[in-house]
Design a protein around this motif. Sequence first.
Motif, mmCIF file in Angstrom:
data_model
loop_
_atom_site.group_PDB
_atom_site.id
_atom_site.type_symbol
_atom_site.label_atom_id
_atom_site.label_comp_id
_atom_site.label_asym_id
_atom_site.label_seq_id
_atom_site.Cartn_x
_atom_site.Cartn_y
_atom_site.Cartn_z
ATOM 1 N N ILE A 177 0.756 -1.246 0.005
ATOM 2 C CA ILE A 177 0.099 0.099 -0.097
ATOM 3 C C ILE A 177 0.811 1.275 0.083
ATOM 4 C CG2 ILE A 177 -1.892 1.229 1.205
ATOM 5 C CD1 ILE A 177 -2.905 -1.399 2.279
ATOM 6 N N SER A 178 1.935 1.375 0.690
ATOM 7 C CA SER A 178 2.928 2.358 0.892
ATOM 8 C C SER A 178 3.593 2.753 -0.438
ATOM 9 C CB SER A 178 4.077 2.188 2.054
ATOM 10 O OG SER A 178 3.277 2.206 2.971
ATOM 11 N N ALA A 179 3.660 1.547 -1.439
ATOM 12 C CA ALA A 179 4.377 1.616 -2.412
ATOM 13 C C ALA A 179 3.544 1.979 -3.646
ATOM 14 C CB ALA A 179 5.027 0.058 -2.810
ATOM 15 N N GLY A 180 2.000 1.941 -3.495
ATOM 16 C CA GLY A 180 0.927 2.831 -4.367
ATOM 17 C C GLY A 180 -0.013 1.939 -4.601
ATOM 18 N N ALA A 181 -0.039 0.639 -4.312
ATOM 19 C CA ALA A 181 -1.091 -0.487 -4.392
ATOM 20 C C ALA A 181 -2.422 0.223 -3.777
ATOM 21 C CB ALA A 181 -0.786 -1.649 -4.200
ATOM 22 N N ASP A 182 -3.594 0.254 -4.451
ATOM 23 C CA ASP A 182 -4.830 0.827 -3.784
ATOM 24 C C ASP A 182 -5.793 -0.473 -3.790
ATOM 25 O OD1 ASP A 182 -5.192 0.964 -6.525
ATOM 26 O OD2 ASP A 182 -6.311 2.591 -6.489
ATOM 27 N N ILE A 183 -5.588 -1.586 -4.369
ATOM 28 C CA ILE A 183 -6.322 -2.729 -4.467
ATOM 29 C C ILE A 183 -5.294 -4.148 -4.594
ATOM 30 C CG2 ILE A 183 -7.673 -4.420 -5.707
ATOM 31 C CD1 ILE A 183 -8.899 -1.739 -7.243
ATOM 32 N N ILE A 184 -5.384 -4.973 -3.584
ATOM 33 C CA ILE A 184 -4.461 -6.036 -3.330
ATOM 34 C C ILE A 184 -5.290 -7.293 -3.390
ATOM 35 C CG2 ILE A 184 -2.971 -7.224 -1.707
ATOM 36 C CD1 ILE A 184 -2.483 -4.413 -0.362
ATOM 37 N N PHE A 185 -4.717 -8.195 -4.047
ATOM 38 C CA PHE A 185 -5.192 -9.522 -4.320
ATOM 39 C C PHE A 185 -4.689 -10.498 -3.350
ATOM 40 C CE2 PHE A 185 -5.158 -13.626 -6.761
ATOM 41 C CZ PHE A 185 -6.418 -14.097 -6.305
ATOM 42 N N THR A 186 -5.356 -11.106 -2.367
ATOM 43 C CA THR A 186 -4.727 -11.849 -1.415
ATOM 44 C C THR A 186 -5.278 -13.181 -1.652
ATOM 45 O OG1 THR A 186 -6.464 -11.593 0.135
ATOM 46 C CG2 THR A 186 -4.556 -9.971 0.366
ATOM 47 N N GLU A 201 -6.467 0.358 7.556
ATOM 48 C CA GLU A 201 -5.954 1.375 7.832
ATOM 49 C C GLU A 201 -5.277 2.007 6.703
ATOM 50 O OE1 GLU A 201 -2.794 -0.285 10.499
ATOM 51 O OE2 GLU A 201 -4.040 -0.741 12.161
ATOM 52 N N GLY A 202 -4.755 1.749 5.593
ATOM 53 C CA GLY A 202 -4.217 2.389 4.648
ATOM 54 C C GLY A 202 -5.378 2.686 3.444
ATOM 55 N N ARG A 203 -6.645 2.478 3.883
ATOM 56 C CA ARG A 203 -7.706 2.905 2.912
ATOM 57 C C ARG A 203 -7.785 2.284 1.425
ATOM 58 N NH1 ARG A 203 -10.619 6.573 5.452
ATOM 59 N NH2 ARG A 203 -10.058 7.800 7.046
ATOM 60 N N ALA A 204 -7.074 0.946 1.439
ATOM 61 C CA ALA A 204 -7.104 0.153 0.151
ATOM 62 C C ALA A 204 -8.190 -0.819 0.215
ATOM 63 C CB ALA A 204 -5.667 -0.438 0.076
ATOM 64 N N ARG A 205 -8.349 -1.259 -0.810
ATOM 65 C CA ARG A 205 -9.409 -2.407 -1.010
ATOM 66 C C ARG A 205 -8.775 -3.831 -1.277
ATOM 67 N NH1 ARG A 205 -14.518 -0.372 -2.081
ATOM 68 N NH2 ARG A 205 -15.377 -2.363 -1.470
ATOM 69 N N GLN A 206 -9.560 -4.644 -1.309
ATOM 70 C CA GLN A 206 -8.919 -6.028 -1.287
ATOM 71 C C GLN A 206 -9.619 -6.939 -2.020
ATOM 72 O OE1 GLN A 206 -7.112 -9.590 1.684
ATOM 73 N NE2 GLN A 206 -7.234 -7.522 2.465
ATOM 74 N N ILE A 207 -9.216 -8.002 -2.846
ATOM 75 C CA ILE A 207 -9.948 -8.820 -3.290
ATOM 76 C C ILE A 207 -9.360 -10.285 -2.759
ATOM 77 C CG2 ILE A 207 -10.136 -10.165 -5.708
ATOM 78 C CD1 ILE A 207 -9.800 -7.646 -7.149
ATOM 79 N N GLY A 208 -10.275 -11.018 -2.118
ATOM 80 C CA GLY A 208 -9.972 -12.277 -1.661
ATOM 81 C C GLY A 208 -9.864 -13.445 -2.520
ATOM 82 N N ASN A 209 -9.822 -14.664 -2.027
ATOM 83 C CA ASN A 209 -9.951 -15.732 -2.694
ATOM 84 C C ASN A 209 -10.553 -17.045 -2.021
ATOM 85 O OD1 ASN A 209 -7.537 -16.798 -0.947
ATOM 86 N ND2 ASN A 209 -7.148 -18.147 -2.322
#
Length: 301
Positions: A177-186, A201-209
């Motif tokens: 997130i600090s490096a710029g990702a606003d969506i993370i696929f986990t 905390e970082g106001r990012a969205r996530q894609i689950g699996n």
Amino acid sequence: MKIAVFFVGEVRDAGFNASALAGADVATAEGLAEISIISGVRYDQDAIRARLAEVVPEVDGLVFIGGQGNITTPEIAAQYPGKKFAIVQGQKTGPNLASYDVLQEDSAFLAGALAARLTQSGTVGHLSGHRVPPGLKGRAAFVAGARQANPDIQVLTGFCGTQDDRTVTKAWAAAEISAGADIIFTMLNDARSGAIEACREGRARQIGNAMDWVEVDPEVFIASAIARIDLGVKGAIKDMVAGIIPDTPVHLGLAQGDFASLSMGGDVLDVHKEYIAKIAQDIRNGTCTVPNTYDGPEFQP
């Protein structure tokens, strides 16, 4: 028939293992076999071998859950030719060994395409734990899907070395997130909670699996790459009881039915949902090929 379903790590992990357990529970409820659950085994090949050596003599068959089984299951299957074995998310076969591969990569490809369409920063992330074949293929598919939707997308991808340590995954997700990702696929198990906290905390969205995380936490999850591991487990048990041992791995993806899909949140616009539906249909009919290898750069926090 006595069948053991063998799990590495915690079985109720709100992820891959939990989905597999659901399949075993359905098989039990339908009376397909006398099923026992073996769980909590450390992700260590010697520990896996030791536990298998304890379990196998007591059962008629064993279904190993996860790509970790590609190493040890063929070994013990050779030691017990009179018993039956299967690997769910496996690639190995033998005279008494079958493999079933639910194509998580199909839904991961869709996840990448959606992430690339929704990102505001132009950077998306991927985070997984162990470098097992299903995770590696899922990462390759996510990156490919993102680049198909936007060739200029930046993808931060990494394997943090654990599926269950939330402290580690929180640190990695926060770094992406600090490096710029606003969506993370986990692609994580119990440790997903750390990534969820980092996204919140970082106001990012996530894609689950694996399971539908949009239903669990729609504030954080914009989508979830669903893979019906439960159907793979049930199918493996059903074949084992019937004495069916396919001589090649059985692939279960979009082309074979509803084994993979992408759940999307209510805030995803219809235009994006229609785009994803078109890609899913292309995968079904073979006009879109999902790659399973990636040789690009990797993110380090």
